[in-house]
Design a protein around this motif. Sequence first.
Motif, mmCIF file in Angstrom:
data_model
loop_
_atom_site.group_PDB
_atom_site.id
_atom_site.type_symbol
_atom_site.label_atom_id
_atom_site.label_comp_id
_atom_site.label_asym_id
_atom_site.label_seq_id
_atom_site.Cartn_x
_atom_site.Cartn_y
_atom_site.Cartn_z
ATOM 1 N N ILE A 274 0.830 -1.202 0.000
ATOM 2 C CA ILE A 274 0.000 0.000 0.000
ATOM 3 C C ILE A 274 0.868 1.258 0.000
ATOM 4 C CG2 ILE A 274 -1.637 1.331 1.402
ATOM 5 C CD1 ILE A 274 -2.840 -1.371 2.287
ATOM 6 N N ALA A 275 1.930 1.250 0.823
ATOM 7 C CA ALA A 275 2.816 2.419 0.881
ATOM 8 C C ALA A 275 3.567 2.605 -0.433
ATOM 9 C CB ALA A 275 3.804 2.257 2.032
ATOM 10 N N VAL A 276 4.018 1.500 -1.032
ATOM 11 C CA VAL A 276 4.706 1.580 -2.325
ATOM 12 C C VAL A 276 3.758 2.092 -3.394
ATOM 13 C CG1 VAL A 276 5.738 0.175 -4.161
ATOM 14 C CG2 VAL A 276 6.462 -0.156 -1.796
ATOM 15 N N GLU A 277 2.514 1.655 -3.344
ATOM 16 C CA GLU A 277 1.500 2.090 -4.303
ATOM 17 C C GLU A 277 1.341 3.612 -4.292
ATOM 18 O OE1 GLU A 277 -2.024 0.958 -6.796
ATOM 19 O OE2 GLU A 277 -0.214 -0.040 -6.159
ATOM 20 N N ASN A 278 1.236 4.166 -3.100
ATOM 21 C CA ASN A 278 1.089 5.615 -2.973
ATOM 22 C C ASN A 278 2.343 6.325 -3.475
ATOM 23 O OD1 ASN A 278 0.059 8.115 -2.289
ATOM 24 N ND2 ASN A 278 0.514 7.903 -0.108
ATOM 25 N N ALA A 279 3.514 5.783 -3.150
ATOM 26 C CA ALA A 279 4.773 6.418 -3.555
ATOM 27 C C ALA A 279 4.943 6.414 -5.064
ATOM 28 C CB ALA A 279 5.951 5.712 -2.886
ATOM 29 N N THR A 286 11.794 12.851 -1.258
ATOM 30 C CA THR A 286 12.521 13.170 -0.035
ATOM 31 C C THR A 286 12.287 12.054 0.982
ATOM 32 O OG1 THR A 286 12.257 15.553 -0.424
ATOM 33 C CG2 THR A 286 12.828 14.856 1.812
ATOM 34 N N LYS A 287 13.307 11.267 1.229
ATOM 35 C CA LYS A 287 13.238 10.103 2.118
ATOM 36 C C LYS A 287 12.210 9.076 1.645
ATOM 37 C CE LYS A 287 14.818 12.589 6.222
ATOM 38 N NZ LYS A 287 14.571 12.918 7.646
ATOM 39 N N GLN A 288 11.854 9.138 0.376
ATOM 40 C CA GLN A 288 10.932 8.181 -0.229
ATOM 41 C C GLN A 288 11.087 8.267 -1.749
ATOM 42 O OE1 GLN A 288 6.612 9.801 -0.494
ATOM 43 N NE2 GLN A 288 7.422 10.670 1.425
ATOM 44 N N PRO A 289 10.594 7.273 -2.485
ATOM 45 C CA PRO A 289 10.699 7.322 -3.949
ATOM 46 C C PRO A 289 10.003 8.542 -4.544
ATOM 47 C CG PRO A 289 10.124 5.103 -3.218
ATOM 48 C CD PRO A 289 10.017 6.000 -2.012
ATOM 49 N N THR A 290 10.339 8.833 -5.786
ATOM 50 C CA THR A 290 9.714 9.939 -6.523
ATOM 51 C C THR A 290 8.539 9.399 -7.335
ATOM 52 O OG1 THR A 290 11.847 11.058 -6.699
ATOM 53 C CG2 THR A 290 10.097 11.784 -8.189
ATOM 54 N N GLY A 291 7.386 9.991 -7.166
ATOM 55 C CA GLY A 291 6.189 9.511 -7.849
ATOM 56 C C GLY A 291 6.054 10.054 -9.258
ATOM 57 N N ILE A 292 5.116 9.488 -9.996
ATOM 58 C CA ILE A 292 4.869 9.909 -11.380
ATOM 59 C C ILE A 292 4.292 11.320 -11.419
ATOM 60 C CG2 ILE A 292 3.471 9.437 -13.437
ATOM 61 C CD1 ILE A 292 3.639 6.447 -12.671
ATOM 62 N N LEU A 293 3.286 11.562 -10.600
ATOM 63 C CA LEU A 293 2.620 12.871 -10.639
ATOM 64 C C LEU A 293 3.554 13.992 -10.204
ATOM 65 C CD1 LEU A 293 -0.838 11.810 -9.165
ATOM 66 C CD2 LEU A 293 -0.329 12.352 -11.546
ATOM 67 N N THR A 294 4.475 13.672 -9.298
ATOM 68 C CA THR A 294 5.365 14.698 -8.759
ATOM 69 C C THR A 294 6.710 14.761 -9.484
ATOM 70 O OG1 THR A 294 6.108 13.077 -7.115
ATOM 71 C CG2 THR A 294 4.369 14.600 -6.458
#
Length: 441
Positions: A274-279, A286-294
């Motif tokens: 679930i957390a990976v899905e959101n990311a 920042t301290k997490q993967p970069t998403g598509i939208l961002t």
Amino acid sequence: MHKKKLLDMIAKKEARKKELSEKAKTSQDVAELRSINAEMESLNGDIAELRGMADSIPEEPVPAAPPVASGDEGKRSKEVEDAEARRAGAQKLNPLAAIRIGTGTSATDPDKRGFDDVLKMATDTPEQKAEMRHALFSAPEYRSGYFKMLAGRKDFTDVEKRALTTASDSGGAAVPTTTFNMIIQRMQQTSALFGLLKPTYLPGNVVLPVANAQTAAEWTDEAPATDKDDTLTSVSLTAYALSKFAKVKGQLILMAIDALEAYIVRAIGDQLAIAVENAILNGTGTKQPTGILTGVTWTDGENSATFTDKLDYDNMVDAKKMLGLYRSNAVWVVNAAMEAAIYKIKTTVNQPLFTQNPITGLISNPLGFPLVVDYYMPDDTILLFNPDYYFMNINQNPMIEANDSAGFMTTSRVFRGTLFADAKPTLSEAFVKMTKATAGG
């Protein structure tokens, strides 16, 4: 009940699981898939119970060889040979065979060795040491010792103790290979987007090449000295920690190793997914993967556009046009509200343009691309992108640690699962976004 009979029953149930996994790959019927899932859950429970029973039964002793008469030293008792054959067969039967990522089937790992064979492996170079650790984490003795350690049990066999000590001395204990594969498979089943990606599993920080799909090969008498039109970029991925806690009641810790493993994988794997899905969609970098939208550079008219009052067929055609040569393997991603908006697009005679399959309940692929519903997508937004251009690297096996203090008041044991990964979109032209125009914008 004889141990051999239990092992035969386990083998038959494993074969049935493999048959169901293959069937699930091609099935498009939701009811059938639910039935398969229910039977798989039942089989997993039966197998765990049977393995627990089998583990409690000692191996049948090999009968001692009768005295050999003078002149018959080269002959062996048929009973002894038969007993040794049975023992060898029991050792070859490996119900803990690793699940190969992406297949959903069990297959014996060609690198899997017994623990004694692992100890004989050379560790003079970093490559040899890494190979030894891979073989160690694949050994069944390490797996059983690892989960006994997590459960706080003390009934280690000598081999299990040596396996855990070897892991600690060679760089630290890690999740067994079988468990790692189960976590990845569980994440693929839980996450709508993670299963579409092709993550790499490379240790440490990595720099991966990214090829531009727009350049075609040329017919020529001789190979050109340079590819002046080619563009080759790269993407750098580090490792961010993602953790999830799971509390297990005291009585559940006493369950069989396989049942405990399945419980922890389900409790931790689902939440990691679930957390990976959101990311994947909204990660900040920042301290997490970069998403598509961002993370994608959105340029109006090139990979971004707006629609007015509501989405229509022409908007979707425009999105497909902007994706260009990257449309192979592309998918639409929307939330439930946008899914409903797509359902409501009508023909000139007021009939639904995209119909729903009455058996599976799935909408037909709009313009030839699958439709993925994701609840982390914002309202009034639709994505069309090629998952091959969203790069993810998982740089080590997930860590699972246990602690009693947090659950002391409830006689529970708390497990923490940690995944180390990074991800980001690469070529912006492989992603198209359409959003509803704002009032006055």
